[in-house]
Design a protein around this motif. Sequence first.
Motif, PDB file in Angstrom:
ATOM      1  N   ARG A 280     -67.409  49.891  12.079  1.00  0.00           N
ATOM      2  CA  ARG A 280     -66.482  50.897  11.660  1.00  0.00           C
ATOM      3  C   ARG A 280     -65.119  50.245  12.351  1.00  0.00           C
ATOM      4  O   ARG A 280     -64.269  50.588  11.873  1.00  0.00           O
ATOM      5  CB  ARG A 280     -67.006  52.285  12.396  1.00  0.00           C
ATOM      6  N   LEU A 281     -65.045  49.760  13.454  1.00  0.00           N
ATOM      7  CA  LEU A 281     -63.878  49.289  14.129  1.00  0.00           C
ATOM      8  C   LEU A 281     -63.410  48.016  13.578  1.00  0.00           C
ATOM      9  O   LEU A 281     -62.320  47.651  13.836  1.00  0.00           O
ATOM     10  CB  LEU A 281     -64.141  49.449  15.682  1.00  0.00           C
ATOM     11  N   GLY A 282     -64.262  47.275  13.314  1.00  0.00           N
ATOM     12  CA  GLY A 282     -64.041  45.712  13.164  1.00  0.00           C
ATOM     13  C   GLY A 282     -63.569  45.435  11.782  1.00  0.00           C
ATOM     14  O   GLY A 282     -63.281  44.350  11.407  1.00  0.00           O
ATOM     15  N   TRP A 283     -63.899  46.576  10.752  1.00  0.00           N
ATOM     16  CA  TRP A 283     -63.647  45.989   9.414  1.00  0.00           C
ATOM     17  C   TRP A 283     -62.067  45.514   8.972  1.00  0.00           C
ATOM     18  O   TRP A 283     -62.099  44.592   8.284  1.00  0.00           O
ATOM     19  CB  TRP A 283     -64.235  47.068   8.406  1.00  0.00           C
ATOM     20  N   PRO A 284     -61.200  46.541   9.388  1.00  0.00           N
ATOM     21  CA  PRO A 284     -59.968  45.817   9.087  1.00  0.00           C
ATOM     22  C   PRO A 284     -59.668  44.353   9.475  1.00  0.00           C
ATOM     23  O   PRO A 284     -58.894  43.678   8.757  1.00  0.00           O
ATOM     24  CB  PRO A 284     -58.974  47.012   9.891  1.00  0.00           C
ATOM     25  N   ALA A 285     -60.026  44.113  10.673  1.00  0.00           N
ATOM     26  CA  ALA A 285     -59.919  42.614  11.137  1.00  0.00           C
ATOM     27  C   ALA A 285     -60.663  41.636  10.366  1.00  0.00           C
ATOM     28  O   ALA A 285     -59.740  40.544   9.822  1.00  0.00           O
ATOM     29  CB  ALA A 285     -60.355  42.284  12.556  1.00  0.00           C
ATOM     30  N   LEU A 286     -61.927  41.899   9.848  1.00  0.00           N
ATOM     31  CA  LEU A 286     -62.529  41.251   8.882  1.00  0.00           C
ATOM     32  C   LEU A 286     -61.722  41.277   7.486  1.00  0.00           C
ATOM     33  O   LEU A 286     -61.561  40.097   6.811  1.00  0.00           O
ATOM     34  CB  LEU A 286     -63.819  41.526   8.680  1.00  0.00           C
TER      35      LEU A 286
ATOM     36  N   VAL B 150     -58.656  38.850   8.014  1.00  0.00           N
ATOM     37  CA  VAL B 150     -59.157  37.348   7.800  1.00  0.00           C
ATOM     38  C   VAL B 150     -59.273  36.860   6.369  1.00  0.00           C
ATOM     39  O   VAL B 150     -59.079  35.905   6.047  1.00  0.00           O
ATOM     40  CB  VAL B 150     -60.426  37.182   8.713  1.00  0.00           C
ATOM     41  N   PHE B 151     -59.947  37.772   5.618  1.00  0.00           N
ATOM     42  CA  PHE B 151     -60.214  37.413   4.429  1.00  0.00           C
ATOM     43  C   PHE B 151     -59.015  37.146   3.552  1.00  0.00           C
ATOM     44  O   PHE B 151     -59.008  36.148   2.673  1.00  0.00           O
ATOM     45  CB  PHE B 151     -61.161  38.740   3.603  1.00  0.00           C
TER      46      PHE B 151
ATOM     47  N   VAL C 117     -64.856  33.565   1.231  1.00  0.00           N
ATOM     48  CA  VAL C 117     -64.337  34.670   0.421  1.00  0.00           C
ATOM     49  C   VAL C 117     -65.539  35.524  -0.159  1.00  0.00           C
ATOM     50  O   VAL C 117     -65.234  36.861  -0.665  1.00  0.00           O
ATOM     51  CB  VAL C 117     -63.601  33.937  -0.780  1.00  0.00           C
ATOM     52  N   GLN C 118     -66.668  35.081  -0.274  1.00  0.00           N
ATOM     53  CA  GLN C 118     -67.612  35.701  -0.754  1.00  0.00           C
ATOM     54  C   GLN C 118     -68.364  36.794   0.417  1.00  0.00           C
ATOM     55  O   GLN C 118     -68.579  37.738  -0.006  1.00  0.00           O
ATOM     56  CB  GLN C 118     -68.995  34.975  -1.038  1.00  0.00           C
TER      57      GLN C 118
ATOM     58  N   VAL D 239     -68.518  43.653   4.948  1.00  0.00           N
ATOM     59  CA  VAL D 239     -68.639  44.644   5.986  1.00  0.00           C
ATOM     60  C   VAL D 239     -67.370  45.595   5.705  1.00  0.00           C
ATOM     61  O   VAL D 239     -67.590  46.971   5.733  1.00  0.00           O
ATOM     62  CB  VAL D 239     -68.338  44.165   7.266  1.00  0.00           C
ATOM     63  N   PRO D 240     -66.244  45.227   5.357  1.00  0.00           N
ATOM     64  CA  PRO D 240     -65.252  46.384   4.930  1.00  0.00           C
ATOM     65  C   PRO D 240     -65.633  47.047   3.824  1.00  0.00           C
ATOM     66  O   PRO D 240     -65.512  48.255   3.987  1.00  0.00           O
ATOM     67  CB  PRO D 240     -63.855  45.319   4.563  1.00  0.00           C
TER      68      PRO D 240
END
Length: 384
Positions: A214-220, A223-224, A247-248, A253-254
Amino acid sequence: MAGGRDLQLDALRALAVTLVLYSHFFAPDGTSFLGHLGVRLFFVLSGFLITRLLLEARDADQFTPGMALRSFYARRALRIFPPYFAVLAFVWLTDLEQARSSLVWHALYLSNFWYAHRNDWTPWLLCHFWSLSIEEQFYVAWPLIVLLAPRRRIEAITIGVIAFSLAYRFYWPIAANPALARDLLPPASMDALGCGALLAVRRARGADVPRWMRLGWPALAAVFLLVVWSDPGPANSAWEWPRWALVQVLPLVPMMAIVAAFSDGLGGQLGRLAELPPLLFLGRISYGVYLYHPILLAYAVKAQPWIPLNVSEEGPGRFLIASAATVVAASLSWVFFEKPLNGFKRYFPYVARSRAPGDVRRFGAKYPGAKAALDLQPTDRSYP
């Protein structure tokens, strides 16, 4: 089941199918990956909604595996088969792009194997059927696991499916083969379907997405985007395979976190936006939009001499004309073809009704299983 949360999931369907249309109709260089994201989002949604339906059926007092399985397959057939085989019949009659030779593969929901075996996107008119074949292959196998496996083992099985799909990606750098098979064979999509299923399994036991998701998906997600927009380098460079794998995997997670948030129901301005009637309607007809859009594009290109905008090449003209034609066709299909057939789902409840609806509501507290049975009766909105 059909409530505000499911309405907002329709908004996600609308977003997913819009990304596909953008990719096929507009997509300037560097943004074609958005169509891939749209398909992956459909997979996460399907995994979540199908697993949630099956678990709710299993947890009802009147649950029997045989009845639930029969009803699941009957309801899927009513939702998916009529427009799908109508498209195949139309293609057979018109032989667009000389596609008749491959129709048996598509009719058997083996489109992904057809394109993987040939390592070519011919006929392009039906190439989007690869993802529908993946969905159908998932629908055949997954209900058997959710309804028949030991209840306490389902979460571990789901995690195992995701892990196997992720491990599958390591084979391709070893084989040094960038063939279409790496993206089209079933294991390549089981991670997205499995992530949606895992969300449903966790919800069923009272948990949610982990805090780090919930907290880390924007960072992932950030990076994507950096990876997507990075220079892929020459073929067979050291960055080519890691870039493909990232890329896959990075969007999983997001997407899982976003589906969780929309299924809970967003509040505020974003929630009101997600429940705008035009957006919800587009989500409701998204299956038809996805099915019909290459055919409408083919005829738009044929009609170019009579169209003032340029539809022969990717760009705003093609996006405007082909998208509008597709939405009109999908709307008519939904109103006059798909929706009436969906009404027959009422004859295939997942669990038996032990009491009349009035009795269930009156004695819901005393007969919780009967209430659960009633809640499972409305038409499910689980495509894809």
